[in-house]
Write a protein that holds these residues in place. Sequence first.
Motif, PDB file in Angstrom:
ATOM      1  N   ASP A 362      41.099 -55.225   5.387  1.00  0.00           N
ATOM      2  CA  ASP A 362      41.900 -56.318   4.807  1.00  0.00           C
ATOM      3  C   ASP A 362      41.802 -56.298   3.283  1.00  0.00           C
ATOM      4  O   ASP A 362      42.785 -56.547   2.577  1.00  0.00           O
ATOM      5  CB  ASP A 362      41.423 -57.672   5.350  1.00  0.00           C
ATOM      6  N   PHE A 363      40.605 -56.016   2.761  1.00  0.00           N
ATOM      7  CA  PHE A 363      40.428 -55.951   1.316  1.00  0.00           C
ATOM      8  C   PHE A 363      41.301 -54.858   0.709  1.00  0.00           C
ATOM      9  O   PHE A 363      41.961 -55.053  -0.318  1.00  0.00           O
ATOM     10  CB  PHE A 363      38.958 -55.697   0.992  1.00  0.00           C
ATOM     11  N   VAL A 364      41.338 -53.698   1.359  1.00  0.00           N
ATOM     12  CA  VAL A 364      42.130 -52.571   0.854  1.00  0.00           C
ATOM     13  C   VAL A 364      43.613 -52.928   0.849  1.00  0.00           C
ATOM     14  O   VAL A 364      44.340 -52.635  -0.102  1.00  0.00           O
ATOM     15  CB  VAL A 364      41.866 -51.309   1.699  1.00  0.00           C
ATOM     16  N   LEU A 365      44.071 -53.592   1.927  1.00  0.00           N
ATOM     17  CA  LEU A 365      45.486 -53.971   2.006  1.00  0.00           C
ATOM     18  C   LEU A 365      45.857 -54.934   0.881  1.00  0.00           C
ATOM     19  O   LEU A 365      46.890 -54.784   0.209  1.00  0.00           O
ATOM     20  CB  LEU A 365      45.785 -54.599   3.369  1.00  0.00           C
ATOM     21  N   LYS A 366      45.015 -55.945   0.669  1.00  0.00           N
ATOM     22  CA  LYS A 366      45.311 -56.941  -0.368  1.00  0.00           C
ATOM     23  C   LYS A 366      45.273 -56.304  -1.760  1.00  0.00           C
ATOM     24  O   LYS A 366      46.122 -56.575  -2.609  1.00  0.00           O
ATOM     25  CB  LYS A 366      44.320 -58.101  -0.282  1.00  0.00           C
ATOM     26  N   LEU A 367      44.275 -55.443  -2.000  1.00  0.00           N
ATOM     27  CA  LEU A 367      44.169 -54.799  -3.308  1.00  0.00           C
ATOM     28  C   LEU A 367      45.351 -53.874  -3.556  1.00  0.00           C
ATOM     29  O   LEU A 367      45.905 -53.832  -4.665  1.00  0.00           O
ATOM     30  CB  LEU A 367      42.857 -54.021  -3.391  1.00  0.00           C
ATOM     31  N   SER A 368      45.781 -53.154  -2.525  1.00  0.00           N
ATOM     32  CA  SER A 368      46.926 -52.253  -2.674  1.00  0.00           C
ATOM     33  C   SER A 368      48.195 -53.040  -2.982  1.00  0.00           C
ATOM     34  O   SER A 368      49.002 -52.640  -3.821  1.00  0.00           O
ATOM     35  CB  SER A 368      47.108 -51.419  -1.399  1.00  0.00           C
ATOM     36  N   GLU A 369      48.342 -54.199  -2.306  1.00  0.00           N
ATOM     37  CA  GLU A 369      49.537 -55.016  -2.523  1.00  0.00           C
ATOM     38  C   GLU A 369      49.564 -55.596  -3.931  1.00  0.00           C
ATOM     39  O   GLU A 369      50.588 -55.603  -4.603  1.00  0.00           O
ATOM     40  CB  GLU A 369      49.572 -56.146  -1.494  1.00  0.00           C
ATOM     41  N   LYS A 370      48.407 -56.078  -4.413  1.00  0.00           N
ATOM     42  CA  LYS A 370      48.376 -56.722  -5.721  1.00  0.00           C
ATOM     43  C   LYS A 370      48.427 -55.698  -6.864  1.00  0.00           C
ATOM     44  O   LYS A 370      49.047 -55.949  -7.895  1.00  0.00           O
ATOM     45  CB  LYS A 370      47.107 -57.581  -5.850  1.00  0.00           C
ATOM     46  N   SER A 371      47.776 -54.559  -6.697  1.00  0.00           N
ATOM     47  CA  SER A 371      47.687 -53.576  -7.778  1.00  0.00           C
ATOM     48  C   SER A 371      48.812 -52.563  -7.763  1.00  0.00           C
ATOM     49  O   SER A 371      49.002 -51.834  -8.731  1.00  0.00           O
ATOM     50  CB  SER A 371      46.343 -52.849  -7.690  1.00  0.00           C
ATOM     51  N   GLN A 372      49.556 -52.479  -6.625  1.00  0.00           N
ATOM     52  CA  GLN A 372      50.626 -51.489  -6.475  1.00  0.00           C
ATOM     53  C   GLN A 372      50.085 -50.054  -6.510  1.00  0.00           C
ATOM     54  O   GLN A 372      50.801 -49.112  -6.851  1.00  0.00           O
ATOM     55  CB  GLN A 372      51.679 -51.675  -7.563  1.00  0.00           C
ATOM     56  N   VAL A 373      48.798 -49.893  -6.201  1.00  0.00           N
ATOM     57  CA  VAL A 373      48.204 -48.563  -6.074  1.00  0.00           C
ATOM     58  C   VAL A 373      48.245 -48.159  -4.610  1.00  0.00           C
ATOM     59  O   VAL A 373      48.006 -48.980  -3.732  1.00  0.00           O
ATOM     60  CB  VAL A 373      46.748 -48.548  -6.597  1.00  0.00           C
ATOM     61  N   HIS A 375      47.636 -47.120  -0.893  1.00  0.00           N
ATOM     62  CA  HIS A 375      46.544 -47.450   0.021  1.00  0.00           C
ATOM     63  C   HIS A 375      45.560 -46.288   0.142  1.00  0.00           C
ATOM     64  O   HIS A 375      44.326 -46.461   0.103  1.00  0.00           O
ATOM     65  CB  HIS A 375      47.156 -47.818   1.387  1.00  0.00           C
ATOM     66  N   ASN A 376      46.065 -45.063   0.278  1.00  0.00           N
ATOM     67  CA  ASN A 376      45.205 -43.896   0.490  1.00  0.00           C
ATOM     68  C   ASN A 376      44.310 -43.628  -0.725  1.00  0.00           C
ATOM     69  O   ASN A 376      43.163 -43.193  -0.582  1.00  0.00           O
ATOM     70  CB  ASN A 376      46.052 -42.663   0.795  1.00  0.00           C
ATOM     71  N   ARG A 377      44.835 -43.868  -1.935  1.00  0.00           N
ATOM     72  CA  ARG A 377      44.040 -43.648  -3.146  1.00  0.00           C
ATOM     73  C   ARG A 377      42.847 -44.601  -3.197  1.00  0.00           C
ATOM     74  O   ARG A 377      41.738 -44.194  -3.584  1.00  0.00           O
ATOM     75  CB  ARG A 377      44.916 -43.848  -4.381  1.00  0.00           C
ATOM     76  N   ILE A 378      43.053 -45.860  -2.793  1.00  0.00           N
ATOM     77  CA  ILE A 378      41.959 -46.838  -2.795  1.00  0.00           C
ATOM     78  C   ILE A 378      40.916 -46.471  -1.746  1.00  0.00           C
ATOM     79  O   ILE A 378      39.706 -46.538  -1.985  1.00  0.00           O
ATOM     80  CB  ILE A 378      42.510 -48.250  -2.549  1.00  0.00           C
ATOM     81  N   VAL A 379      41.393 -46.076  -0.552  1.00  0.00           N
ATOM     82  CA  VAL A 379      40.455 -45.678   0.509  1.00  0.00           C
ATOM     83  C   VAL A 379      39.623 -44.483   0.060  1.00  0.00           C
ATOM     84  O   VAL A 379      38.406 -44.425   0.266  1.00  0.00           O
ATOM     85  CB  VAL A 379      41.238 -45.345   1.800  1.00  0.00           C
ATOM     86  N   LEU A 404      37.054 -39.801 -12.566  1.00  0.00           N
ATOM     87  CA  LEU A 404      38.488 -39.549 -12.605  1.00  0.00           C
ATOM     88  C   LEU A 404      39.233 -40.426 -11.600  1.00  0.00           C
ATOM     89  O   LEU A 404      40.358 -40.880 -11.865  1.00  0.00           O
ATOM     90  CB  LEU A 404      38.767 -38.067 -12.323  1.00  0.00           C
ATOM     91  N   GLU A 405      38.623 -40.675 -10.430  1.00  0.00           N
ATOM     92  CA  GLU A 405      39.236 -41.574  -9.445  1.00  0.00           C
ATOM     93  C   GLU A 405      39.390 -42.985 -10.019  1.00  0.00           C
ATOM     94  O   GLU A 405      40.434 -43.630  -9.865  1.00  0.00           O
ATOM     95  CB  GLU A 405      38.389 -41.620  -8.167  1.00  0.00           C
TER      96      GLU A 405
END
Length: 414
Positions: A362-373, A375-379, A404-405
């Motif tokens: 859930d954290f990854v989904l919310k962060l991806s939605e807010k940051s527009q980054v 999903h796979n990059r955050i994971v 670099l990440e």
Amino acid sequence: MKSNRTIVVIAVAAICLLLAFVLYQFRGNNQVNWYAMFREKENQPYDVSVISKLLTDYFPGKQFTSINKPLVESLPLSSAEKSSYVFIGAELYFSDTDRVQLRDFVYNGNDAFIVTEVLPEDLLTNIFKSSSYNGYIFHYLMDSTIHVNFVLPSLIKSGDYTYDYIYAWKKEIFEWRYFSDSIKNGGPYFISLGTMNDSLMNFIKVPYGKGAFYLHSNPICFTNYYLKEHEGLEYAQKIFSHLSSSDIYWDEFSKVPQMNPGNRGDIETPLRYILSQTSLRWSWYVLLVTSIMFLLFRAKRNQRIIPVVEQNTNSSLEFIHTMGRLYLLQHDHRALALQKMKLFLTFIRSRYGLQTKTTDHDFVLKLSEKSQVEHNRIVQLLEEYQTIENMNDISEAQLTSFHLELESFYGNCK
């Protein structure tokens, strides 16, 4: 000369504001409001005037009553025939007395049909006879399209009912709610009546006393936009076929906080009496104007010099940077990576307002939605950090890769 120029600028600004207001009023009736308001009397896409009109004559010979006062004043606890309570909105606002009134209403043999995305915690405790849910009975799915259907064979449609979320005439991502599987564990006996995307529950029946609660998690499916199509109308008719023929009490009052003066009925107050009398009303206005003028002129005469306040410095971030340089000099690559992760989590909390105690799905989904980054990059970033955290030491190449990440996230986030 300078004062005259100031007066001209103020006059022009006032005229522009007046013209903008007139233009807004002139065009306001033709504008489309795409916010989900769920209002009974309005005809915007995400209001509910269509379903309200349909329910008015849905059961021939039965009455339809729109409630605009607290339930304790409007909802009968007992009657010669069975009745149904209906609420369609984003969230319920109940006082303690309203909650008890609805609970007793259902317990005495009536039905409550509630379509909402958020249920009050105290009502959940009554329905599910447990305090462990704490409002988290719903989960959500981020998508632009869902497919819904029924469980009863007589109601199932081949090919499902499809709902696309539309905003400003374009398909957009939406937060579709469904019931958590946790209600199956230690909860009450309930009956699943409808599904979303084949396996997710979005419509259930919970027997309570002699009556039952019917709970649906997608109020937007009953708005004007979808009921203009045959498919949406058919789905709504099948939903309400679960209710027996009875009088309907449509709750419009509980859609807004009850402290809102517009929904408190005809409660008499001293100010309301003053404003109802011409002489008292003008006296009240004069008192307000003179009080404001007194405060303005007195503040101007006695205002002291405002001292300059030095800007706060974030010493915690400065400390982390200092420690990072120290670890780099000592070639402690793992400690430096951990410090960089602390900076990253601090950035997430301050910029996006997200809790970082757990970095789950859930954290990854919310962060991806807010940051527009992506999903796979955050994971990938979180997995790389997890690997570093579980190691006693890391190489300079691993530290460089992790750095670099992080830089890629900072450079691409919104």
